[in-house]
Design an enzyme around this catalytic site. Structure first.
Site, PDB file in Angstrom:
ATOM      1  N   ASP A   1       8.977  42.305  -1.449  1.00 30.52           N
ATOM      2  CA  ASP A   1      10.383  42.069  -1.771  1.00 30.52           C
ATOM      3  C   ASP A   1      11.313  42.460  -0.648  1.00 30.52           C
ATOM      4  O   ASP A   1      11.927  43.525  -0.648  1.00 30.52           O
ATOM      5  CB  ASP A   1      10.723  42.819  -3.056  1.00 30.52           C
TER       6      ASP A   1
ATOM      7  N   GLU B   1      -0.627  46.625  -7.311  1.00 26.85           N
ATOM      8  CA  GLU B   1      -0.876  47.887  -6.549  1.00 26.85           C
ATOM      9  C   GLU B   1      -1.656  48.900  -7.354  1.00 26.85           C
ATOM     10  O   GLU B   1      -2.438  49.637  -6.730  1.00 26.85           O
ATOM     11  CB  GLU B   1       0.456  48.472  -6.074  1.00 26.85           C
TER      12      GLU B   1
ATOM     13  N   ASP C   1       0.791  39.239  -8.676  1.00 25.85           N
ATOM     14  CA  ASP C   1       1.805  40.176  -8.196  1.00 25.85           C
ATOM     15  C   ASP C   1       1.543  41.537  -8.850  1.00 25.85           C
ATOM     16  O   ASP C   1       0.664  41.651  -9.720  1.00 25.85           O
ATOM     17  CB  ASP C   1       3.181  39.628  -8.620  1.00 25.85           C
TER      18      ASP C   1
END
Ligand SMILES: *[C@@H]1O[C@H](CO)[C@@H](O)[C@H](O)[C@H]1NC(C)=O
Length: 998
Positions: A637, A563, A560
């Site tokens: 999310d 980015e 996760d």
């Protein structure tokens, strides 16, 4: 899981630490914080290029300052080289931009434009920067894995008129690139018709290197006004320099050592009304226009991987991943472009009524789609695809960037996640409850709280006391565990992982070349730099069983925040002037960053133990072109709202046609508490996501499928069972994706490319090539849905065989307990009907084949099977069958699709499957003539002594009202890996009946 603003970590120290440092920066929010993310006019290069485009469009006298120097052109072995000159001042200096146009075997053309001065390093960097001077030219190194074979048959067209160079290419010479020298532009034609145009509107813009005139700097103190004036005087171009040398946003300043360096180009698709692709955005499949007006955005689509907290629906805002691949579609043709650039990118889309060629009506659409691509840095590097079918596009794009990795079979079953299962006992308890309620699931997940103080590769010693026992319990039913491991490494004492990262110098650097430190879940953190081969090697070592203590062979990984998410960085990510391996600026590689990380994790999972070679499973949030080779993705999310459920379908469909089909959205919605109805509907939709996971935020109530109670739990269980029943069809669709690039779930236009009425349809989907057409309910209180049927084949309700016929919209009942699912005539669907607790337990279960006859009485289908675990399938260890029902001969047969793979591994695998048989055959739309038919004859191939033939009863159910006739053959006993045929015909059956076995 992510984003800090709502984070309430269980440890008060952590909460306090985070709050103390960050609460002044972020305020809890209920919707996306627009002010945290740039709009185009806050991103210097986007503002400059959009303004440039507007100025060019408004001017009547303007000519583009780019010209291909005809004396520079060479053409050899499928590649054209030349130099495009950018005229800087009238009659004076010119910037030299080396051009290559490469014609590939696949019929794809690649155009690159570089800048000579930067390529040769003849520039000066400001602020003593250590950054590389070249334009970033390694995007292909990470994104591309093939498809680059040059088409040597490409040839110059000798008949090109003055001022043009033309190259004929593509199989059969069907394609032609028409290169206009001045102003420089290219038209790509197929069969003499222009499909794609570069620089039609003159928006090509390569910001050449220029020195900052430091004299101006000294005068700066005298006032802003004066500075701008002086700079303008100095440059005499009238350009706005205000964002050339430095940019600030949200309290962060980008030092921009190379000054302005954007690349931009307009690309038009004449006659194409629809464009798709360029994920990831929460938007419709058919992309909207971006320059204002009705039902349009007024911001360009943005690609800049970011942790966007509580993202909003129907928006061109950037999200977590980026795939700069766009396809344009009209009746009879699909074409596309792949913009290979990893820097921040914006894309404007406009549409124009096309009046140019009234004679072309009927063939071409009446609308042109015009796009304008802008990237902050790097090369212009563009692949042009001329189709003509959607299948050609996905295959050719896949040849370049790789096909989806074939996952383990558990990975396409159901995943149960929550932030967080709080102890190992909690995990074991959830596991037991699934069993108690007879609900199938395969994988349980652990979010960040399982670690000791967010130190990855550790377990919290108080809450996860015994991970081994926990995983042993899961393994009993062949279940798996997926803990999270993120790229930020806690910067703390007594943590060997950070010590090694620092000592080996494998972290991303700041602009001064020191290890970059930022904030994330663990507090102060550093980021492993997986652009560095040494970092990948080190990362791989961390996953060995003796290093990641407590991990087991049934542990897989969730990546996760890659980015990367940096809580105190600009736009919640890294400063652009950070440095990666090879001294490339973060600016250049940003969108690729996440992929290098999840790929390193994938590699790590292949090397946990010598001799243990199994397909890894890694879930990633950030992605780029090529991520499909080593990960699955989810849409980040989302929220427990109907609108998010609805948006998930076009998002997942778009992932599919953009080469990264192993995708899904969090079932139930991450933030917030779904109503029981929403939760139920979300499961009924989620069973159609290729990646199917329930997940929930730490502040939400528990919502595992057994929680909502009757009738919801039963209905959700039915949905889950439907997914498990169809796993053979899903697995076959994954195999297809992994060998042809075809999406796993497919939008209407992909299946029916000729049906102009269905191009924009994005709320229903086909599963692989099965003809299964699902229309999930996404509206509260609905008791029916309107399903769009594109063709004149019969469609049958999956459950009761109600038939729907005729192109157009049909109302299909959808009370809460019903999942609208139709079967298109003409397909044979493989299923496994015995309900089990996990997919692993179904491995040797028998099959049911559902034969859905088309209007001619025929049907076809395929089944792909392998061990679901190892890489042996790459050495022939698989079963790949083609099932056909021939309506004229009334014969159902199974033939081998596996040509020439008879290896030792294959024989061994076939042996394990020897007892797996077909236990039931259902024929939907069975001919009336079968009404009085009593028997069918089954013939199975084999050695002489094992060849078998027998007669079996046929059970016929006549049509009733709208419900189609159907027939069943029970227990034909034929083996799934063998050839066989079943004769339904009168003559042959009668003959066989009397002549032989009896
Ligand atoms: C993935 O890892 C392999 C092995 O380390 C490496 O060769 C390859 O370049 C990596 N690809 C990406 C996209 O990171």
């Amino acid at each position: 899981m992510s984003s800090l603003r709502q984070k309430s970590a269980p440890r008060w120290t952590a909460v306090f630490l985070l709050c103390a440092v960050l609460c002044c920066l972020f305020v809890p929010a209920v919707t996306v914080k627009h002010e945290n993310f740039k709009k185009c006019d806050q991103s210097g290069f986007c503002k400059r290029n959009r303004q440039f485009a507007d100025d060019v469009s408004a001017s009547s006298s303007w000519t583009a300052p780019y010209a291909l120097d005809p004396t520079s052109i060479t053409f050899e072995k499928g590649q054209l080289n030349g130099v495009v000159l950018k005229i800087l001042k009238e009659g004076e200096e010119k910037a030299r931009l080396p051009l290559t146009v490469t014609f590939l075997d696949s019929g794809v053309a690649r155009v690159t434009l570089d800048e000579e001065k930067r390529a040769k390093g003849e520039i000066d960097l400001r602020h003593d920067s250590k950054a590389r001077k070249e334009r970033y030219n390694e995007a292909g190194k990470w994104a591309l894995v093939g498809g680059l074979k040059v088409f040597e048959g490409a040839a110059l067209n000798a008949e090109a008129e003055q001022g043009y160079t033309k190259v004929v290419y593509g199989k059969g010479g069907k394609h032609q690139a028409v290169i206009r020298h001045a102003p420089f532009g290219i038209e790509f034609q197929r069969d003499g018709e222009t499909q794609v145009k570069f620089n039609e509107r003159g928006f090509l813009n390569v910001e050449h290197w220029r020195a900052k005139v430091e004299k101006v700097e000294e005068e700066k103190k005298e006032g802003e006004e004066e500075k701008v004036e002086d700079e303008k005087k100095e440059d005499a171009t009238g350009e706005d320099e205000s964002t050339w040398w430095e940019e600030s946003f949200g309290g962060n300043t980008d030092s921009k050592p190379r000054g302005p360096e954007a690349v931009a180009l307009d690309i038009s698709f004449p006659g194409y009304e629809h464009v798709f692709g360029i994920p990831e955005h929460a938007t419709r499949l058919s992309l909207k226009t971006t320059k204002g007006g009705d039902n349009a955005y007024d911001e360009p689509y943005r690609l800049y991987n970011a942790d966007v907290f509580e993202y909003e629906m129907d928006s061109p805002m950037t999200l977590y991943g980026a795939i700069p691949f766009m396809q344009a579609h009209r009746k009879g043709s699909t074409v596309g472009v792949f913009w290979l650039n990893a820097a921040e990118t914006w894309i404007d889309i406009t549409k124009k009524k096309n009046t140019a060629n009234p004679l072309a009506l009927g063939v071409k659409g009446h609308t042109d789609t015009q796009t304008h691509w802008m990237s902050e840095s790097g090369l212009l590097d563009i692949f042009v695809f001329l189709g003509p079918t959607p299948q050609d596009l996905t295959r050719q794009y896949g040849e370049l960037t790789g096909f989806t990795a074939m996952p383990q079979s558990f990975a396409i079953a159901y995943h149960q996640c929550r932030w967080n299962y709080v102890t190992d006992d909690d995990v074991k308890d959830v596991d037991r409850r699934f069993d108690k309620f007879n609900i199938p699931y395969d994988v349980i997940w652990l979010d960040i709280e399982y670690t000791q103080e967010k130190k990855y590769f550790t377990w919290d010693p108080l809450t996860f006391v015994n991970p081994e026992t926990m995983q042993k319990q899961l393994a009993k039913r062949d279940r798996k565990l997926v803990p999270i491991i993120d790229p930020h490494i806690k910067n703390t004492d007594n943590y060997p992982v950070i010590d090694e990262l620092k000592k080996k110098d494998l972290a991303v650097k700041n602009k001064d070349g020191n290890q970059y430190e930022g904030w994330c879940w663990p507090g102060s953190s550093m980021w492993v730099d997986c652009f560095n081969p040494a970092a990948i090697d080190w990362w791989k070592g961390l996953f060995k069983y003796d290093k990641f203590k407590g991990s087991a062979p049934n542990t897989f990984i969730w990546n996760d925040m890659n980015e990367p998410s940096v809580f105190n960085g600009p736009e919640t990510t890294m400063p652009k002037d950070n440095l990666h391996h090879g001294n490339w600026e973060h600016r250049d590689v940003h969108n690729i960053n996440g992929m290098t990380f999840h790929n390193a994790t994938y590699q790590a999972l292949t090397e946990r133990k010598k001799g243990e070679l199994r397909r890894p499973f890694v879930l990633t949030r950030a992605f780029y072109s090529g991520s499909q080779r080593s990960a699955a993705m989810w849409t980040g999310d989302n929220q427990a709202e109907w609108a998010h459920l609805e948006a998930s379908l076009p998002m997942v469909l778009n992932q599919g046609i953009s080469g990264f089909p192993f995708s899904g959205a969090d079932v139930g919605g991450f933030f917030g508490n779904p109503s029981k109805e929403l939760l139920t509907r979300w499961y009924q939709a989620g069973i159609y996501y290729p990646f199917f996971r329930g997940h929930a935020h730490i502040d939400t109530r528990r919502r595992e499928p057994y929680i909502p109670g009757s009738p919801y739990t039963e209905i959700i269980t039915q949905a889950l069972r439907l997914r498990y029943q169809l796993l053979p069809a899903w697995y076959t669709a994954f195999h297809e994706a992994s060998t042809t690039g075809a999406p796993i779930i497919r939008p209407n236009f992909y299946i029916h490319p000729e049906d102009d009425n269905g191009f924009a349809i994005d709320d229903q989907l086909y599963i692989g090539s099965t003809g299964l057409l699902a229309k999930p309910v996404t509206k509260e209180g609905a008791d029916s849905v309107s399903v769009y049927i594109a063709d004149d084949q019969p469609y049958y309700d999956y459950f009761d065989y109600t038939s729907y016929r005729g192109a157009g919209h049909h109302t299909v009942p959808a009370p809460l307990e019903k999942i609208p699912l139709l079967m298109q005539g003409g397909h044979i669907i493989p299923r496994r009907d015995r309900p089990r607790r996990s997919s692993g337990l179904m491995k040797f279960d028998p099959f049911t084949l559902v034969v859905v006859l088309d209007k001619a009485g025929d049907a076809e289908g395929t089944l792909y099977l392998d061990d679901g675990e190892t890489f042996d399938y790459q050495q022939g260890a698989f079963i790949h069958r083609q099932f056909s029902f021939d309506g004229a001969r009334q014969v159902l047969s199974s033939a081998n699709l596996d040509i020439g793979h008879r290896t030792v591994k294959c024989e061994k695998y076939l042996k394990t499957m020897e007892k797996v048989r077909v236990e039931k055959i259902i024929i939907v739309g069975a001919p009336k003539a079968w009404k009085n038919k009593e028997e069918v004859v089954v013939l199975e191939e084999g050695q002489k002594e094992t060849r078998r033939k027998k007669s079996l009863p046929l059970e016929y159910h006549a049509a009733e009202g709208k419900k189609a006739a159907w027939a069943v053959v029970r227990d034909p006993g034929v083996w799934i890996g063998r050839g066989w045929r079943i004769d339904f015909g009168d003559k042959v059956a009668g003959h066989e009946h009397h002549g032989h076995e009896h």
